[in-house]
Scaffold this motif. Structure first.
Motif, PDB file in Angstrom:
ATOM      1  N   GLU A  50     -74.077  14.690 -25.915  1.00  0.00           N
ATOM      2  CA  GLU A  50     -73.972  16.077 -25.415  1.00  0.00           C
ATOM      3  C   GLU A  50     -72.516  16.480 -25.149  1.00  0.00           C
ATOM      4  OE1 GLU A  50     -77.103  14.912 -22.169  1.00  0.00           O
ATOM      5  OE2 GLU A  50     -76.873  17.070 -22.135  1.00  0.00           O
ATOM      6  N   TYR A  51     -71.641  15.477 -24.983  1.00  0.00           N
ATOM      7  CA  TYR A  51     -70.278  15.760 -24.484  1.00  0.00           C
ATOM      8  C   TYR A  51     -69.322  16.053 -25.645  1.00  0.00           C
ATOM      9  CZ  TYR A  51     -71.920  14.530 -19.856  1.00  0.00           C
ATOM     10  OH  TYR A  51     -72.596  14.533 -18.653  1.00  0.00           O
ATOM     11  N   THR A  52     -69.654  17.119 -26.353  1.00  0.00           N
ATOM     12  CA  THR A  52     -68.846  17.497 -27.533  1.00  0.00           C
ATOM     13  C   THR A  52     -67.565  18.198 -27.097  1.00  0.00           C
ATOM     14  OG1 THR A  52     -69.936  19.637 -27.601  1.00  0.00           O
ATOM     15  CG2 THR A  52     -70.952  17.853 -28.908  1.00  0.00           C
ATOM     16  N   GLU A  53     -66.591  18.222 -28.007  1.00  0.00           N
ATOM     17  CA  GLU A  53     -65.319  18.894 -27.723  1.00  0.00           C
ATOM     18  C   GLU A  53     -65.558  20.353 -27.363  1.00  0.00           C
ATOM     19  OE1 GLU A  53     -62.384  18.011 -30.655  1.00  0.00           O
ATOM     20  OE2 GLU A  53     -60.951  19.501 -29.882  1.00  0.00           O
ATOM     21  N   GLU A  54     -66.449  20.962 -28.088  1.00  0.00           N
ATOM     22  CA  GLU A  54     -66.754  22.385 -27.862  1.00  0.00           C
ATOM     23  C   GLU A  54     -67.211  22.617 -26.426  1.00  0.00           C
ATOM     24  OE1 GLU A  54     -70.132  23.430 -30.109  1.00  0.00           O
ATOM     25  OE2 GLU A  54     -70.057  25.573 -29.650  1.00  0.00           O
ATOM     26  N   LYS A  55     -67.953  21.681 -25.878  1.00  0.00           N
ATOM     27  CA  LYS A  55     -68.512  21.875 -24.543  1.00  0.00           C
ATOM     28  C   LYS A  55     -67.532  21.473 -23.444  1.00  0.00           C
ATOM     29  CE  LYS A  55     -73.453  21.805 -25.353  1.00  0.00           C
ATOM     30  NZ  LYS A  55     -74.163  20.558 -25.762  1.00  0.00           N
ATOM     31  N   VAL A  56     -66.780  20.355 -23.653  1.00  0.00           N
ATOM     32  CA  VAL A  56     -66.058  19.777 -22.503  1.00  0.00           C
ATOM     33  C   VAL A  56     -64.559  20.006 -22.525  1.00  0.00           C
ATOM     34  CG1 VAL A  56     -67.832  17.988 -22.280  1.00  0.00           C
ATOM     35  CG2 VAL A  56     -65.709  17.453 -23.514  1.00  0.00           C
ATOM     36  N   LYS A  57     -63.979  20.409 -23.649  1.00  0.00           N
ATOM     37  CA  LYS A  57     -62.507  20.513 -23.753  1.00  0.00           C
ATOM     38  C   LYS A  57     -61.940  21.389 -22.634  1.00  0.00           C
ATOM     39  CE  LYS A  57     -58.864  21.238 -27.228  1.00  0.00           C
ATOM     40  NZ  LYS A  57     -58.138  19.995 -26.841  1.00  0.00           N
ATOM     41  N   GLY A  58     -61.000  20.823 -21.881  1.00  0.00           N
ATOM     42  CA  GLY A  58     -60.318  21.583 -20.838  1.00  0.00           C
ATOM     43  C   GLY A  58     -61.108  21.759 -19.554  1.00  0.00           C
ATOM     44  N   LYS A  59     -62.304  21.228 -19.506  1.00  0.00           N
ATOM     45  CA  LYS A  59     -63.165  21.461 -18.342  1.00  0.00           C
ATOM     46  C   LYS A  59     -63.047  20.341 -17.302  1.00  0.00           C
ATOM     47  CE  LYS A  59     -65.812  24.934 -19.998  1.00  0.00           C
ATOM     48  NZ  LYS A  59     -65.941  26.273 -19.474  1.00  0.00           N
ATOM     49  N   THR A  60     -63.352  20.701 -16.083  1.00  0.00           N
ATOM     50  CA  THR A  60     -63.557  19.720 -15.008  1.00  0.00           C
ATOM     51  C   THR A  60     -65.043  19.386 -15.005  1.00  0.00           C
ATOM     52  OG1 THR A  60     -61.747  20.575 -13.660  1.00  0.00           O
ATOM     53  CG2 THR A  60     -63.512  19.403 -12.503  1.00  0.00           C
ATOM     54  N   LEU A  61     -65.349  18.116 -15.111  1.00  0.00           N
ATOM     55  CA  LEU A  61     -66.756  17.691 -15.128  1.00  0.00           C
ATOM     56  C   LEU A  61     -67.100  17.070 -13.778  1.00  0.00           C
ATOM     57  CD1 LEU A  61     -67.060  15.938 -18.632  1.00  0.00           C
ATOM     58  CD2 LEU A  61     -67.062  18.393 -18.083  1.00  0.00           C
ATOM     59  N   ILE A  62     -68.068  17.656 -13.112  1.00  0.00           N
ATOM     60  CA  ILE A  62     -68.574  17.048 -11.876  1.00  0.00           C
ATOM     61  C   ILE A  62     -69.774  16.221 -12.303  1.00  0.00           C
ATOM     62  CG2 ILE A  62     -69.460  17.482  -9.556  1.00  0.00           C
ATOM     63  CD1 ILE A  62     -68.155  20.274  -9.789  1.00  0.00           C
ATOM     64  N   TYR A  63     -69.734  14.932 -11.999  1.00  0.00           N
ATOM     65  CA  TYR A  63     -70.603  13.981 -12.690  1.00  0.00           C
ATOM     66  C   TYR A  63     -71.435  13.156 -11.705  1.00  0.00           C
ATOM     67  CZ  TYR A  63     -71.768  10.126 -15.908  1.00  0.00           C
ATOM     68  OH  TYR A  63     -72.425   9.191 -16.672  1.00  0.00           O
ATOM     69  N   ALA A  64     -72.765  13.305 -11.801  1.00  0.00           N
ATOM     70  CA  ALA A  64     -73.670  12.590 -10.875  1.00  0.00           C
ATOM     71  C   ALA A  64     -74.696  11.818 -11.695  1.00  0.00           C
ATOM     72  CB  ALA A  64     -74.359  13.581  -9.946  1.00  0.00           C
ATOM     73  N   SER A  65     -74.355  10.583 -12.076  1.00  0.00           N
ATOM     74  CA  SER A  65     -75.368   9.763 -12.754  1.00  0.00           C
ATOM     75  C   SER A  65     -75.988   8.832 -11.708  1.00  0.00           C
ATOM     76  CB  SER A  65     -74.739   8.977 -13.905  1.00  0.00           C
ATOM     77  OG  SER A  65     -74.097   7.811 -13.423  1.00  0.00           O
ATOM     78  N   THR A  66     -77.083   8.216 -12.074  1.00  0.00           N
ATOM     79  CA  THR A  66     -77.840   7.429 -11.081  1.00  0.00           C
ATOM     80  C   THR A  66     -77.070   6.209 -10.603  1.00  0.00           C
ATOM     81  OG1 THR A  66     -79.885   8.083 -12.195  1.00  0.00           O
ATOM     82  CG2 THR A  66     -80.022   6.193 -10.703  1.00  0.00           C
ATOM     83  N   ASN A  67     -76.438   5.490 -11.538  1.00  0.00           N
ATOM     84  CA  ASN A  67     -75.826   4.204 -11.181  1.00  0.00           C
ATOM     85  C   ASN A  67     -74.302   4.219 -11.326  1.00  0.00           C
ATOM     86  OD1 ASN A  67     -78.566   2.819 -11.075  1.00  0.00           O
ATOM     87  ND2 ASN A  67     -78.488   3.527 -13.207  1.00  0.00           N
ATOM     88  N   GLY A  68     -73.825   4.633 -12.504  1.00  0.00           N
ATOM     89  CA  GLY A  68     -72.396   4.519 -12.795  1.00  0.00           C
ATOM     90  C   GLY A  68     -71.522   5.309 -11.845  1.00  0.00           C
TER      91      GLY A  68
END
Ligand SMILES: O=C(O)[C@H](CS(=O)(=O)O)OP(=O)(O)O
Ligand SMILES: [Mg+2]
Length: 242
Positions: free
Chosen positions: A89-107
């Motif tokens: 899902e994390y394509t350049e089109e979607k994520v380039k230049g963005k701040t990602l707030i990330y909540a996965s279960t374990n990592g």
């Protein structure tokens, strides 16, 4: 160089004990792979949070449109979030230049426990040589921290941790290495499964779970050794590629 390995974050008795160590956080399925993919595709920074609530709270402090809410529960995208936890899902089109707030279960939970480490880097099969090179050049004591799943042992994290340990110790005189049993065991697991990592992922508990959810293609991405030579470093609350 002292080398140790925890199979789950539960083994961290005191987070301050990590202060002089390089910690390599391993979450093959899928956080470490997804984080490496996002940074390779131009994400500005990734902010790991230990809960969905913390992620939403953090987002409320940012300019709308400048960030994406990312993460999963039970392997599936969280309601109302922009991205789930599939690296695809994390394509350049979607994520380039963005701040990602990330909540996965374990990592993301494991990563936030390493805030006091001298260095905290994110490792997986896709960036293993990049991680090992940094660890060799930049530290005395190294801890390889497997994320596991709900604080339980995960085969894929242990095999990747064993690969990292094997690469860190290869060529060093055996008598000089005082390997802990967890390092010895993980290296053995890597030697047993290392020839076909995709098969190991497909047969693992977590891999079977993701396949049932329709994420079998993620396993292929996660098994590709050195396909994403980036070095994600976690410092001051954010993950950046260096
Ligand atoms: O998204 C993942 O693969 C896992 C959650 S689950 O084990 O699939 O439910 O999260 P991670 O934090 O990447 O281990
Ligand atoms: Mg995982």
């Amino acid at each position: 160089m002292e080398l140790d390995l925890y199979f789950t974050p539960l083994q961290i008795q005191d987070e301050l004990s990590l202060k002089d160590k390089t910690v390599i956080v391993v979450d093959v399925l899928r956080a470490s792979t997804t984080i490496s993919t996002a940074l390779k595709n131009g994400a500005r920074v990734i902010i790991p949070t230990a809960s969905v609530e913390n992620a939403v709270k953090y987002a409320s402090t940012l300019e709308p449109g400048s960030f994406l809410l990312c993460g999963e529960r039970g392997g599936k995208i969280i309601d109302g979030f922009d991205l789930g936890n599939s690296p695809l899902e994390y394509t350049e089109e979607k994520v380039k230049g963005k701040t990602l707030i990330y909540a996965s279960t374990n990592g993301s939970v494991a990563i936030t426990k390493t805030k006091y480490a001298r260095y905290s880097i994110i490792g997986s099969f896709v960036n293993v040589s990049t991680v090992v090179k940094f660890a060799k050049e930049n530290s005395d004591d190294i801890l390889i921290l497997c994320s596991g799943k709900f604080n339980r042992f995960c085969l894929e994290d242990a095999v990747c941790a064993g690969m990292i340990a094997f690469m860190l110790t290869k060529g060093k005189p055996k008598k000089k290495l005082k390997l802990s049993d967890s390092v010895t065991a993980a290296i053995k697991l890597y030697k047993f499964y290392g020839r076909n990592l995709l098969k190991m992922l497909q047969e693992s508990e977590h891999g079977r779970f993701l396949t049932e959810l329709g994420f079998e293609d993620d396993l292929k991405v996660c098994a590709e050794v050195d396909s994403i030579p980036v070095l994600p470093i976690y410092s001051d609350g954010v993950i950046k590629a260096v």
